[in-house]
Every structure is written in structure tokens, then in C-alpha cells.
Design an enzyme around this catalytic site. Structure first.
Site, PDB file in Angstrom:
ATOM      1  N   GLN A  94       0.813  -1.222   0.000  1.00 49.78           N
ATOM      2  CA  GLN A  94       0.000   0.000   0.000  1.00 49.78           C
ATOM      3  C   GLN A  94       0.847   1.273   0.000  1.00 49.78           C
ATOM      4  O   GLN A  94       0.297   2.372  -0.154  1.00 49.78           O
ATOM      5  CB  GLN A  94      -0.948   0.006   1.194  1.00 49.78           C
ATOM      6  CG  GLN A  94      -0.258   0.129   2.532  1.00 49.78           C
ATOM      7  CD  GLN A  94      -1.256   0.013   3.690  1.00 49.78           C
ATOM      8  OE1 GLN A  94      -1.648  -1.086   4.072  1.00 49.78           O
ATOM      9  NE2 GLN A  94      -1.663   1.138   4.229  1.00 49.78           N
ATOM     10  N   CYS A 100      -5.708   0.653   3.308  1.00 46.94           N
ATOM     11  CA  CYS A 100      -5.820  -0.763   3.717  1.00 46.94           C
ATOM     12  C   CYS A 100      -7.259  -1.251   3.629  1.00 46.94           C
ATOM     13  O   CYS A 100      -7.506  -2.412   3.305  1.00 46.94           O
ATOM     14  CB  CYS A 100      -5.249  -0.959   5.111  1.00 46.94           C
ATOM     15  SG  CYS A 100      -6.039   0.043   6.383  1.00 46.94           S
ATOM     16  N   HIS A 242      -5.813  -1.137  11.466  1.00 45.85           N
ATOM     17  CA  HIS A 242      -5.341  -1.608  10.166  1.00 45.85           C
ATOM     18  C   HIS A 242      -6.292  -2.689   9.647  1.00 45.85           C
ATOM     19  O   HIS A 242      -6.579  -3.655  10.347  1.00 45.85           O
ATOM     20  CB  HIS A 242      -3.931  -2.168  10.344  1.00 45.85           C
ATOM     21  CG  HIS A 242      -3.246  -2.534   9.076  1.00 45.85           C
ATOM     22  ND1 HIS A 242      -3.288  -1.754   7.937  1.00 45.85           N
ATOM     23  CD2 HIS A 242      -2.471  -3.601   8.774  1.00 45.85           C
ATOM     24  CE1 HIS A 242      -2.574  -2.338   6.987  1.00 45.85           C
ATOM     25  NE2 HIS A 242      -2.074  -3.455   7.463  1.00 45.85           N
ATOM     26  N   ASN A 263      -1.462  -9.371   4.916  1.00 48.19           N
ATOM     27  CA  ASN A 263      -1.206  -7.941   5.094  1.00 48.19           C
ATOM     28  C   ASN A 263      -1.040  -7.274   3.731  1.00 48.19           C
ATOM     29  O   ASN A 263      -1.029  -7.948   2.691  1.00 48.19           O
ATOM     30  CB  ASN A 263       0.059  -7.769   5.963  1.00 48.19           C
ATOM     31  CG  ASN A 263       0.122  -6.399   6.611  1.00 48.19           C
ATOM     32  OD1 ASN A 263      -0.753  -5.553   6.400  1.00 48.19           O
ATOM     33  ND2 ASN A 263       1.165  -6.166   7.390  1.00 48.19           N
TER      34      ASN A 263
END
Ligand SMILES: *[C@@H]1O[C@H](CO)[C@@H](O)[C@H](O)[C@H]1NC(C)=O
Ligand SMILES: *[C@@H]1O[C@H](CO)[C@@H](O)[C@H](O)[C@H]1NC(C)=O
Ligand SMILES: *[C@@H]1O[C@H](CO)[C@@H](O)[C@H](O)[C@H]1NC(C)=O
Length: 299
Positions: A94, A100, A242, A263
């Protein structure tokens, strides 16, 4: 509770990460993860974390009914179960974009299409550029808004709207010359956003039945030093929220029970872009089971 995820620039300053002290605390704790000494993930991503503003739920986002499966396996990982699909093994970076929420929603939707027999990688950039209302692209947004947008407008393939980790203009139209994106299939749609229960067996049943789910977790600064193993918070300040993708679970004698999570900090992060985190609500303040959303794909 709706998770409004706005970035807080300069929430914590780079000097606040005491690497030696955190590594020492983790090393002398009973935590089952290893750390590295690099501050690179902290420097790159601490300012992309988000804050939460609870607003009243609307009626369509109450927790969806889930029947607990009578055969939940001990170990399960979407990327092992669907090795032929591209999405489960695709890791994004990102960069300095607080998007996110969009990366999680696009990944989860793509994984769910995979599970329904359609192998696609859908565009997080389409969400960053096009989702309006209270969502603000790289400055943060709602995972719910992402799914609701896909319900309203559909999501396009990554080839049609490439990910560039910056805010852009919403461009209408598909890309009909793409091999997977024929005139009648430029857009991939879902139901409205649905809340998923925080109950462990229901989360597992939902992943078994329908695929990955979008999760929002609390990042503490020891997470920036995570290298491998089963993370739980040991030391360091709260850094922000997150959004990630919950893709599976497992357990073993040495490491205990854990979730498998994707992630969006590139393939260098953690276990080749993924990480594992201890299961159980509120493990030392890190709650992977709260704030889960998903949507039913329309094939
Ligand atoms: C939910 O639905 C009920 C009954 O239809 C209505 O009275 C209420 O205002 C709605 N709540 C919200 C937040 O929209
Ligand atoms: C859950 O099980 C009940 C009873 O068998 C059934 O009526 C219901 O449709 C099921 N719900 C879902 C979401 O599968
Ligand atoms: C999950 O799958 C079940 C069974 O097909 C379905 O009833 C349910 O609506 C799905 N839920 C979501 C969120 O996709």
C-alpha cells in the site's frame, strides 16, 4: 459499530520506536514470534494506520446468520485450498496510502469469487478512486462502504484499474478488451456489506463456507518488528487500526492457536507478506475477531 478508518498523520514519531527494548521484551516473554531490528515497516506504514469513529449501525449490517459447521478442520488456509486461484497468493504494497480498507475489501471479494469458481484479482484502486461518502481513498475509509459500493456499482479487474497507491479520479467504463472482462462482465458484484460474528467457530464456518473475511485490528508498535511466528502484543505503544484479510487458522503444540492473515505491506513483511496472530478475543489488546465484514459474491 461501523469502522470509520481515517489516517492520523504523525500519530507517533519515528523516534518513538525503541527497537532494542521491544525486542528484549518480546524475547523474554512467552510470545511465539521472532522479531527483526529494522525500522523500515514502522517508517513506511505507521503513518498509514487509521483511527476509528463509531457511528450508529444501519439496519442492513447486523451480523449475518451463520450456522456453525460440524467439521471445522484444525488447520485451514484459503491459499492452500485454492492453489489455482491468483488472488489468495497476491500480496500488495500500500506504500504511503492509507487505503488498507480498500485492499482488504478487494482481496476478500476476489478470494470469495475464487471460492465460487471465478479466478479474478479485483482492483483496490477502483475502490480508492470511486467510493464516496465518508470514505476518502488513501486518507482512510469504511470496509462496509467498500462492499456496499461493490453491491451498487460492481468492482473492476486489476488489469482495468491498476493499483498505484495514490488517490485518483474515478473513471467510468470497463475495459472490454481484457481477456477476462468481456462486455457483459466488466463488473463483479456482491451483496451489501455483512457483519460477521466475533465468535471463533462462526468465523471459521464463514471462511469455510464463503471464503476470506475483512478484519480490522489494533496495531501496537511491536508489530512493526514482526518477522515470523504467532504474534501477540507484548510491548510498545498503540499505533492505530489496520484492515487486513483473515484467510485461515491453525494450531500446533509449540505455537498454540492462531489466525492466518494477509497484510498489504509487500512480500517482505512477516511470512512472505502474511502473518499469524494468536486466536482469542482481546489477546493482550489485539482483537482480530472484532470488526469483521464480508459480502456474498454474485456469480
Ligand atoms: C431500522 O429499522 C427500523 C424499523 O424498520 C426503523 O424504525 C429504524 O429507524 C431503522 N434504524 C436505522 C438506523 O436506520
Ligand atoms: C441454518 O440452519 C437452519 C436450520 O437447519 C436453516 O433453517 C437456516 O437456513 C440455516 N442458515 C444458513 C445461513 O445456512
Ligand atoms: C455464505 O454461504 C451461505 C451458504 O451458501 C449463504 O447462505 C450465505 O448467505 C453466505 N454468506 C455470505 C456472507 O456470503
Amino acid at each position: 459499530m461501523k469502522y470509520l478508518l481515517f489516517t492520523i498523520p504523525f500519530l507517533i514519531s519515528a523516534s518513538a520506536l525503541d527497537v532494542a527494548s521491544i525486542r528484549s521484551s518480546v524475547g523474554s516473554s512467552d510470545a511465539k514470534f521472532t522479531t527483526h531490528s529494522s525500522t523500515k515497516f514502522y517508517e513506511k506504514y505507521a503513518n498509514t494506520l487509521l483511527t476509528q469513529h463509531p457511528v450508529p449501525r444501519n439496519n442492513r449490517t447486523e451480523a449475518v446468520e451463520i450456522n456453525v459447521s460440524d467439521s471445522i478442520p484444525t488447520n485451514y488456509d484459503v491459499k492452500d485450498i485454492f492453489p489455482k486461484c491468483e488472488s489468495p497468493t497476491t500480496i500488495f504494497d500500500q506504500g504511503s496510502c492509507g487505503g488498507c480498507w480498500a485492499l482488504s475489501v478487494a482481496a476478500v471479494t476476489s478470494d470469495r469469487f475464487c471460492q465460487a469458481g471465478v479466478d479474478v484479482v479485483l482492483s483496490p484502486q477502483d475502490l480508492l478512486d470511486c467510493v464516496g461518502g465518508e470514505s476518502k481513498g488513501c486518507s482512510g475509509g469504511f470496509t462496509e462502504d467498500g462492499f456496499d459500493y461493490i453491491n451498487d456499482e460492481g468492482l473492476r479487474l486489476i488489469e482495468c484499474v491498476p493499483f498505484d497507491a495514490t488517490d485518483g479520479f474515478c473513471v467510468s467504463g470497463g475495459c472490454a478488451d481484457n481477456s477476462k472482462s468481456t462486455d457483459d462482465k466488466k463488473y463483479f458484484t456482491t451483496s451489501w456489506a455483512q457483519y460477521i460474528s466475533s465468535d471463533e467457530a462462526k468465523i471459521q464456518s464463514e471462511i469455510l463456507e464463503n471464503g476470506s473475511v475483512s478484519a480490522v485490528f489494533e496495531v501496537f508498535s511491536d508489530f512493526f518488528l514482526y518477522k515470523s511466528g504467532v504474534y501477540k502484543h507484548v510491548d510498545g505503544d498503540y499505533a492505530g487500526l489496520h484492515a487486513v484479510s483473515l484467510m485461515g487458522w491453525g494450531e500446533n503444540d509449540e505455537e498454540g492457536t492462531y489466525w492466518v492473515v494477509k497484510n498489504s505491506w509487500g512480500e517482505d513483511f512477516g511470512e512472505a507478506g502474511y502473518f499469524r496472530v494468536a486466536r482469542g478475543l482481546d489477546v493482550n489488546g489485539v482483537n482480530m475477531e472484532g470488526g469483521l465484514t464480508a459480502a456474498k459474491v454474485q456469480v
